[in-house]
Design a protein around this motif. Structure first.
Motif, mmCIF file in Angstrom:
data_model
loop_
_atom_site.group_PDB
_atom_site.id
_atom_site.type_symbol
_atom_site.label_atom_id
_atom_site.label_comp_id
_atom_site.label_asym_id
_atom_site.label_seq_id
_atom_site.Cartn_x
_atom_site.Cartn_y
_atom_site.Cartn_z
ATOM 1 N N GLY A 112 5.848 -9.729 48.232
ATOM 2 C CA GLY A 112 5.791 -10.646 49.371
ATOM 3 C C GLY A 112 4.617 -11.607 49.258
ATOM 4 N N GLU A 113 3.458 -11.095 48.857
ATOM 5 C CA GLU A 113 2.271 -11.956 48.680
ATOM 6 C C GLU A 113 2.470 -12.933 47.530
ATOM 7 N N ILE A 114 3.061 -12.474 46.437
ATOM 8 C CA ILE A 114 3.336 -13.334 45.286
ATOM 9 C C ILE A 114 4.275 -14.471 45.695
ATOM 10 N N LEU A 115 5.349 -14.124 46.401
ATOM 11 C CA LEU A 115 6.322 -15.136 46.826
ATOM 12 C C LEU A 115 5.692 -16.156 47.765
ATOM 13 N N ARG A 116 4.833 -15.695 48.682
ATOM 14 C CA ARG A 116 4.141 -16.625 49.593
ATOM 15 C C ARG A 116 3.244 -17.585 48.804
ATOM 16 N N TRP A 117 2.558 -17.054 47.785
ATOM 17 C CA TRP A 117 1.667 -17.888 46.982
ATOM 18 C C TRP A 117 2.468 -18.951 46.225
ATOM 19 N N PHE A 118 3.570 -18.536 45.601
ATOM 20 C CA PHE A 118 4.406 -19.518 44.902
ATOM 21 C C PHE A 118 4.928 -20.578 45.881
ATOM 22 N N LYS A 119 5.384 -20.129 47.034
ATOM 23 C CA LYS A 119 5.906 -21.079 48.030
ATOM 24 C C LYS A 119 4.825 -22.071 48.453
ATOM 25 N N SER A 120 3.584 -21.606 48.606
ATOM 26 C CA SER A 120 2.487 -22.493 49.008
ATOM 27 C C SER A 120 2.184 -23.540 47.929
ATOM 28 N N HIS A 121 2.652 -23.283 46.715
ATOM 29 C CA HIS A 121 2.490 -24.238 45.608
ATOM 30 C C HIS A 121 3.807 -24.968 45.301
ATOM 31 N N GLN A 122 4.737 -24.934 46.256
ATOM 32 C CA GLN A 122 6.037 -25.604 46.138
ATOM 33 C C GLN A 122 6.831 -25.139 44.906
ATOM 34 N N ILE A 123 6.685 -23.879 44.556
ATOM 35 C CA ILE A 123 7.436 -23.300 43.444
ATOM 36 C C ILE A 123 8.588 -22.504 44.046
ATOM 37 N N ASP A 124 9.824 -22.889 43.701
ATOM 38 C CA ASP A 124 10.964 -22.171 44.271
ATOM 39 C C ASP A 124 11.809 -21.458 43.228
ATOM 40 N N ARG A 125 11.404 -21.529 41.972
ATOM 41 C CA ARG A 125 12.082 -20.735 40.943
ATOM 42 C C ARG A 125 11.040 -19.797 40.339
ATOM 43 N N ILE A 126 11.368 -18.506 40.354
ATOM 44 C CA ILE A 126 10.453 -17.496 39.836
ATOM 45 C C ILE A 126 11.199 -16.667 38.806
ATOM 46 N N GLU A 127 10.573 -16.485 37.661
ATOM 47 C CA GLU A 127 11.177 -15.741 36.571
ATOM 48 C C GLU A 127 10.299 -14.558 36.188
ATOM 49 N N LEU A 128 10.910 -13.620 35.494
ATOM 50 C CA LEU A 128 10.207 -12.458 34.964
ATOM 51 C C LEU A 128 11.100 -11.796 33.928
ATOM 52 N N MET A 129 10.553 -10.844 33.206
ATOM 53 C CA MET A 129 11.354 -10.072 32.255
ATOM 54 C C MET A 129 11.308 -8.606 32.656
ATOM 55 N N VAL A 130 12.437 -7.940 32.463
ATOM 56 C CA VAL A 130 12.547 -6.505 32.744
ATOM 57 C C VAL A 130 13.107 -5.839 31.491
ATOM 58 N N LEU A 131 12.483 -4.767 31.085
ATOM 59 C CA LEU A 131 12.992 -3.999 29.949
ATOM 60 C C LEU A 131 14.391 -3.493 30.294
ATOM 61 N N ALA A 132 15.361 -3.788 29.438
ATOM 62 C CA ALA A 132 16.769 -3.478 29.725
ATOM 63 C C ALA A 132 16.987 -2.008 30.093
ATOM 64 N N LYS A 133 16.251 -1.112 29.481
ATOM 65 C CA LYS A 133 16.444 0.322 29.736
ATOM 66 C C LYS A 133 15.624 0.846 30.916
ATOM 67 N N ASN A 134 14.883 -0.029 31.595
ATOM 68 C CA ASN A 134 14.085 0.389 32.752
ATOM 69 C C ASN A 134 14.897 0.140 34.019
ATOM 70 N N GLN A 135 15.794 1.064 34.325
ATOM 71 C CA GLN A 135 16.713 0.895 35.444
ATOM 72 C C GLN A 135 15.996 0.819 36.790
ATOM 73 N N ALA A 136 14.895 1.568 36.946
ATOM 74 C CA ALA A 136 14.166 1.537 38.220
ATOM 75 C C ALA A 136 13.614 0.138 38.489
#
Length: 159
Positions: A112-136
């Motif tokens: 929630g804090e990360i999303l608020r920070w991005f929004k305050s910088h007018q960033i509306d696309r957020i990306e990340l990588m997840v290890l395919a086998k890390n289901q959690a």
């Protein structure tokens, strides 16, 4: 219920961030040995975190309980090549919670804090990588609205 605060990290938090990073990387290397850290890995990580802390385009957060770091996150505003209409995007490198504090809502509050920070910088696309086998982790990010848009593939080396 855990009483915690989420704040922008300072250099005094780095030793605890590094310990959580070691646990985070060891967890991932148990899933895939590609993530095994070398003897210098934590020192390089520490330098990188310090650089992120100094950058106006990055956010380093910690979740604290009684002054102890329970979780950290590393996020940054990045740029794609200028051949695209949308150049700026947000990237979440890490959102790591100490094993004994997982599944208690800490990651969700940090996100929630990360999303608020991005929004305050007018960033509306957020990306990340997840290890395919890390289901959690995959489930966590999907639950918060993240969608798969690329599949990163690799060719394993021959034994």
């Amino acid at each position: 219920r855990i009483y915690m605060i989420i704040i922008t990290a300072t250099e005094s938090h780095i030793p605890e961030i590094v310990e959580i990073w070691k646990e985070f990387m060891d967890f991932h290397s148990d899933i895939d040995p590609y993530f095994a850290r070398n003897e210098e890995g934590h020192l390089k990580f520490e330098d990188w975190v310090k650089d992120l802390m100094k950058s106006e385009s990055a956010l380093v957060l910690v979740a604290l309980e009684d002054g102890q770091v329970m979780a950290y996150s590393l996020s940054q505003i990045n740029k794609r090549p200028p051949l695209f209409k949308e150049v700026d995007y947000g990237y979440v490198y890490d959102l790591a919670v100490k094993s004994e504090y997982r599944r208690k809502g800490i990651g969700e509050q940090m996100l929630g804090e990360i999303l608020r920070w991005f929004k305050s910088h007018q960033i509306d696309r957020i990306e990340l990588m997840v290890l395919a086998k890390n289901q959690a982790a995959f489930s966590f990010w999907e639950k918060h609205g993240f969608k798969v848009f690329l599949n990163r593939m690799y060719l394993p080396k021959e034994k």
